[in-house]
Design an enzyme around this catalytic site. Sequence first.
Site, PDB file in Angstrom:
ATOM      1  N   GLU A   7      27.907  38.812  33.058  1.00  0.00           N
ATOM      2  CA  GLU A   7      28.300  37.410  32.174  1.00  0.00           C
ATOM      3  C   GLU A   7      28.365  36.221  32.803  1.00  0.00           C
ATOM      4  O   GLU A   7      27.822  35.948  33.833  1.00  0.00           O
ATOM      5  CB  GLU A   7      30.083  37.810  32.358  1.00  0.00           C
ATOM      6  N   LEU A  27      31.919  41.242  27.302  1.00  0.00           N
ATOM      7  CA  LEU A  27      32.616  40.868  29.470  1.00  0.00           C
ATOM      8  C   LEU A  27      33.358  41.815  29.481  1.00  0.00           C
ATOM      9  O   LEU A  27      34.762  42.764  29.221  1.00  0.00           O
ATOM     10  CB  LEU A  27      33.980  40.062  28.867  1.00  0.00           C
ATOM     11  N   GLU A  65      32.969  44.893  32.122  1.00  0.00           N
ATOM     12  CA  GLU A  65      32.400  45.741  33.830  1.00  0.00           C
ATOM     13  C   GLU A  65      31.967  46.750  33.709  1.00  0.00           C
ATOM     14  O   GLU A  65      30.958  47.385  33.905  1.00  0.00           O
ATOM     15  CB  GLU A  65      33.262  45.076  34.876  1.00  0.00           C
ATOM     16  N   GLN A  99      31.260  39.247  38.322  1.00  0.00           N
ATOM     17  CA  GLN A  99      30.940  37.900  38.603  1.00  0.00           C
ATOM     18  C   GLN A  99      31.709  37.458  39.721  1.00  0.00           C
ATOM     19  O   GLN A  99      32.056  36.808  40.313  1.00  0.00           O
ATOM     20  CB  GLN A  99      31.815  37.258  37.144  1.00  0.00           C
ATOM     21  N   PHE A 100      32.603  38.396  40.032  1.00  0.00           N
ATOM     22  CA  PHE A 100      33.463  38.166  41.526  1.00  0.00           C
ATOM     23  C   PHE A 100      33.382  39.648  41.559  1.00  0.00           C
ATOM     24  O   PHE A 100      33.477  40.821  40.638  1.00  0.00           O
ATOM     25  CB  PHE A 100      34.297  37.805  41.763  1.00  0.00           C
ATOM     26  N   ALA A 101      33.764  40.138  42.811  1.00  0.00           N
ATOM     27  CA  ALA A 101      33.695  42.006  43.431  1.00  0.00           C
ATOM     28  C   ALA A 101      34.813  42.561  43.150  1.00  0.00           C
ATOM     29  O   ALA A 101      35.323  43.384  42.724  1.00  0.00           O
ATOM     30  CB  ALA A 101      34.001  41.854  44.667  1.00  0.00           C
ATOM     31  N   HIS A 137      39.158  36.571  43.685  1.00  0.00           N
ATOM     32  CA  HIS A 137      37.895  36.073  43.860  1.00  0.00           C
ATOM     33  C   HIS A 137      37.106  36.264  44.841  1.00  0.00           C
ATOM     34  O   HIS A 137      36.634  35.706  45.324  1.00  0.00           O
ATOM     35  CB  HIS A 137      37.643  34.554  43.025  1.00  0.00           C
TER      36      HIS A 137
HETATM   37  C1  LIG Z   1      38.129  41.802  34.197  1.00  0.00           C
HETATM   38  C2  LIG Z   1      37.387  40.098  35.058  1.00  0.00           C
HETATM   39  N1  LIG Z   1      36.050  40.427  34.826  1.00  0.00           N
HETATM   40  C3  LIG Z   1      35.976  38.535  34.306  1.00  0.00           C
HETATM   41  C4  LIG Z   1      36.382  37.570  34.861  1.00  0.00           C
HETATM   42  C5  LIG Z   1      35.938  36.710  35.275  1.00  0.00           C
HETATM   43  N2  LIG Z   1      36.435  35.593  33.619  1.00  0.00           N
HETATM   44  C6  LIG Z   1      37.146  34.688  33.557  1.00  0.00           C
HETATM   45  S1  LIG Z   1      38.018  34.214  32.222  1.00  0.00           S
HETATM   46  C7  LIG Z   1      37.037  34.677  32.040  1.00  0.00           C
HETATM   47  C8  LIG Z   1      35.958  34.704  30.536  1.00  0.00           C
HETATM   48  C9  LIG Z   1      37.335  35.489  29.503  1.00  0.00           C
HETATM   49  O1  LIG Z   1      37.077  34.546  28.024  1.00  0.00           O
HETATM   50  P1  LIG Z   1      38.897  35.165  27.393  1.00  0.00           P
HETATM   51  O2  LIG Z   1      38.762  36.469  27.412  1.00  0.00           O
HETATM   52  O3  LIG Z   1      37.803  34.744  26.062  1.00  0.00           O
HETATM   53  O4  LIG Z   1      39.584  34.265  27.663  1.00  0.00           O
HETATM   54  P2  LIG Z   1      39.465  32.328  28.133  1.00  0.00           P
HETATM   55  O5  LIG Z   1      39.057  32.628  29.525  1.00  0.00           O
HETATM   56  O6  LIG Z   1      38.314  32.112  27.074  1.00  0.00           O
HETATM   57  O7  LIG Z   1      40.772  32.238  27.633  1.00  0.00           O
HETATM   58  C10 LIG Z   1      35.649  35.780  32.949  1.00  0.00           C
HETATM   59  C11 LIG Z   1      34.510  35.740  32.750  1.00  0.00           C
HETATM   60  C12 LIG Z   1      37.464  38.104  34.993  1.00  0.00           C
HETATM   61  N3  LIG Z   1      38.803  36.880  35.348  1.00  0.00           N
HETATM   62  N4  LIG Z   1      38.414  39.827  34.459  1.00  0.00           N
END
Ligand SMILES: Cc1ncc(C[n+]2csc(CCOP(=O)(O)OP(=O)(O)O)c2C)c(N)n1
Lengths: 366, 321
Positions: free
Chosen positions: B28, B57, B59, B81-83, B128
């Site tokens: 991601e 998005l 995993e 992106q994070f563990a 995180h």
């Molecule tokens: C399972 C997971 N993977 C990765 C992340 C890191 N991360 C946080 S927000 C985000 C993007 C989220 O996009 P979206 O679902 O469109 O929501 P938005 O942030 O645009 O409101 C990512 C990759 C996470 N929090 N949780």
Amino acid sequence: MILPIWYGAFLIKRVFQGAVDNIQILDENGDIDASLFPSGLDDKKILEMYRYMSFARALDAKCLSLQRQGRAVTYAPLIGEEATQVGSAMAMRAGDLFVPNFRQHAVYLVRGLPLEIMFLYWRGFEEGAAIPKEVGGFPYIVPVSSQMPHAAGIAFAQKYNKKDVAVLAYVGDGGTSEGDFYEALNFAGVFKLPMVAIIENNQWAISVPRSKQSAAETLAQKGFAAGIRCVQVDGNDVIAVYKVISEAIANAKDGPTLIECVTYRMSMHTTADDPTKYRDPAEVEIWKARDPIDRVRKYLSKKALWSLELEKAMGEEQLKIIDEAVAKAEAFKPDPKSMFENVYGYMPQVLQDELDDSVANNFWQG
Amino acid sequence: MKVNMVSAINNALDLAMAEKEEVVLLGEDIGKDGGVFRATDGLQAKYGEGRVMDTPLAESVILGASIGMAMSGLHPVPEIQFAGFMLMGFGQLANHAARYRSRTRSKFEVPMVVRTPISGGVRTLEHHSDSPEALYSHLGGLTVVIPATPYDAKGLMIKALHMRDPVIFLEPTKLYRLFKQEIPDEMYEVEIGKANLVKEGNDLTIVTYGTMLSVVNEVVEKKNLSADVLDLRTINPLDEKSILDSVKKTGKVLIVHEAPLGFGPGAEIAARIAEKAIFELDAPIMRVGSNSFPYPFPGYENYYIPNALKVSKAVDKLLST
Ligand SMILES: Cc1ncc(C[n+]2csc(CCOP(=O)(O)OP(=O)(O)O)c2C)c(N)n1
Ligand SMILES: [Mg+2]
């Protein structure tokens, strides 16, 4: 051999056909399609929506500036997404519940979360996730989409207890790619749960645009595979959002609905993000013209329900409330003991020993 | 070149991609954005969208598809992106990556390097800052690596990409930009499964790795200790021999990690020392870790992660027995 022309028609039957509607009621100029105007909404309520959206934007600006001053941790701004959040939150009935991800600050605002609690979250304390029962909501959820199965379970419990309660579950456009999203929708469809799944499609998942998230033309159509109602709405149109969510809530006793709110993340993903690295600023300009707050102001002004004086007074009043809440949150002193005392519903001796050890040796002073 | 850990990892990936076309990166925000920590910065521009891919998005499919790619001639480097979010794909790692070789008697191999940031101390939001090395080590079948220096990060990454096994490459966020180090420009390997004796002494052994190495070094210097300091670098498989050799010499051992104490890596290390060298010890084995519960919100993290005081008190206790 020559096959009769009807051969295929007999053996191939179309077994499914679907279509997704997109609904807009209030356009960028502040004009309304009166034929679609939702029952149960009047100008008084639209004024209230306007105030909440403006409040949310002011709150957002505050959190951003606190973070920049080192007075808050990483923060996810909502600017641009006020109509989706306020419209859906105002559609909720008194007892309805909501399950957010990490960006639905305006939903909490509408549902009356004391703002100091919200600030505690963004200042990095668990106390900020202790959402009072009367708010009717669950705490922020960070692992993307992992809240969706919870929402299905919460909806299951409402049905089980024969309560006419709808559960609104928020997820981002990126979140619709996770397995948890599909699994939750499917579960809700099978058990006909009172769940309203709201995709807050702000076009970006950090640096990944909507077009790279799914090859589907709409995210709403993902509801078809779960056999549930689905619709797309202009997420920057608070009236249309209100209408669509209200209807889904009214229908919730018969089963779930998936609603894609098409909106835009006007700012950075979080304060840790730099969108200039991946996003064309011209795109932001296009969406500025579709601003969810501007169009309500235009509507209200045309009806002589709003003025510069009212705007100024509202701004001052809201800032005062925000500043008071910040002061309360900043007066909070964390007690490290609370980390130990809330791990289990009981205190295991081995954990008590770790706590005693920390206290006896002053580790927290180190 | 003099670089920090992020640049060292970036450089290792760059060299590996230049060396082998089989190496592909996916995850991601790793492409245009270069990863949220910029570990893959510039690599999409250099190698194209076909080799450095921004994925949806999800995993589980990032890890599961990587397994499929790995079994089909590629050498994928998925970034999670994070563990904390690797748990969304934990089933793919535990059920498949860890077992594919053994259940097919090595007919199928899963050569891949799963990269993910770990550990705390940098005021992140929930989920995180986890230290999940024991989780992945416990499965068996997954090689688990944690570098503490830019030099080791590059060498371990290159070594991992020359192996035919799934490697869980855990990168402490706090160390990404903490300091720079002079490292060779060209390719080099750091052995996996081999600890690094970073300090030598006679009075005690301190076994550590990752974020705690600098805390341990600080205590050793401040107290002017004569200590062996072992940086494990690889958590699984453990370099048992280096640990035992040192412990037999000093007779006292302290294990320090940021992962929670309960059922942590220190328990495994302590058990092996107890089994194989207990009669050469003249004090009980001691452990320092974070408290035995999940990583707290950032406002509490300084009360949770072991600090120099906690390590120092453990040393005092150990030396006084
Ligand atoms: C399972 C997971 N993977 C990765 C992340 C890191 N991360 C946080 S927000 C985000 C993007 C989220 O996009 P979206 O679902 O469109 O929501 P938005 O942030 O645009 O409101 C990512 C990759 C996470 N929090 N949780
Ligand atoms: Mg999004």
